[in-house]
Design an enzyme around this catalytic site. Sequence first.
Site, PDB file in Angstrom:
ATOM      1  N   SER A 138      82.073  63.511  59.389  1.00 12.57           N
ATOM      2  CA  SER A 138      81.901  64.138  58.061  1.00 12.57           C
ATOM      3  C   SER A 138      80.204  64.774  58.146  1.00 12.57           C
ATOM      4  O   SER A 138      79.345  64.126  58.374  1.00 12.57           O
ATOM      5  CB  SER A 138      82.542  64.254  56.702  1.00 12.57           C
ATOM      6  N   TYR A 151      83.300  57.194  51.054  1.00  8.87           N
ATOM      7  CA  TYR A 151      83.540  57.948  52.093  1.00  8.87           C
ATOM      8  C   TYR A 151      82.374  58.547  52.478  1.00  8.87           C
ATOM      9  O   TYR A 151      82.616  57.723  54.010  1.00  8.87           O
ATOM     10  CB  TYR A 151      84.090  59.478  50.480  1.00  8.87           C
TER      11      TYR A 151
END
Length: 254
Positions: A138, A151
Amino acid sequence: MLSLINKTAVITGGGSGIGKAIALLFAKQGATIHIIELNADAATAVIAEIKSAGGNGQVHAANVTDQQAILQVFKTIGTVDILVNNAGIAHVGNLENTSEADLDRVFSVNVKGAYNCLFAAVPLMKAAGKGVILNMASIAAHVGITDRFAYSMSKGAIYAMTLSVARDYLASNIRCNSISPARVHTPFVDGFIAKNYPDNQAEIFEKLSKSQPVGRMGKPDEVAHLALYLCSDEAGFITGIDYPIDGGFITLNN
């Protein structure tokens, strides 16, 4: 070009969003698809779509956090040419409002889940003398994202794991790369907004869209096409690299 004929591809979280787009495209290019998915109904619908288009595939209802279950799935599959570690979950919160349970939950799916699949797949690839691994990282692995402590931790780990596996298995002819998407419009995003911002969903959607310099979210198919290239024989000279697909997020948000 970019043919996956006679290749077996395992895709985690392939029942929706980016994973679904990758499964459909890889099948179109000739691969036999194995979806590992907690939501068996969603995965079954994807495999049905693949078969209706003349492709081949199978669903394996399993939780990536369960190592023994994952080892059994890969033993059943037998031969793995391509592994796409796509399954993942998110959490909104900075350090102070990320509980131990929150951290453990994100780590268990995003990091341990990828590890479990790598642990099961790499020996099969070594035995075959070849293999390709693609991990879903990501932009949060590269830049600070507000309220994404857990995250970001997990995706940073995915990026580091990619480099480690790529380095350790050069001699085994196993390539390992990762993709770092910015925001991609999937059912996951819609659910995320509905859960965390129920009173101003349209406003948040617009804000998240505009956070990419190109002015919109990405599309699952766009990520799938990059995944196809990286998992194809044409990308045989590429390993140990992360590819942002982010509408300019990392380099142009200044």
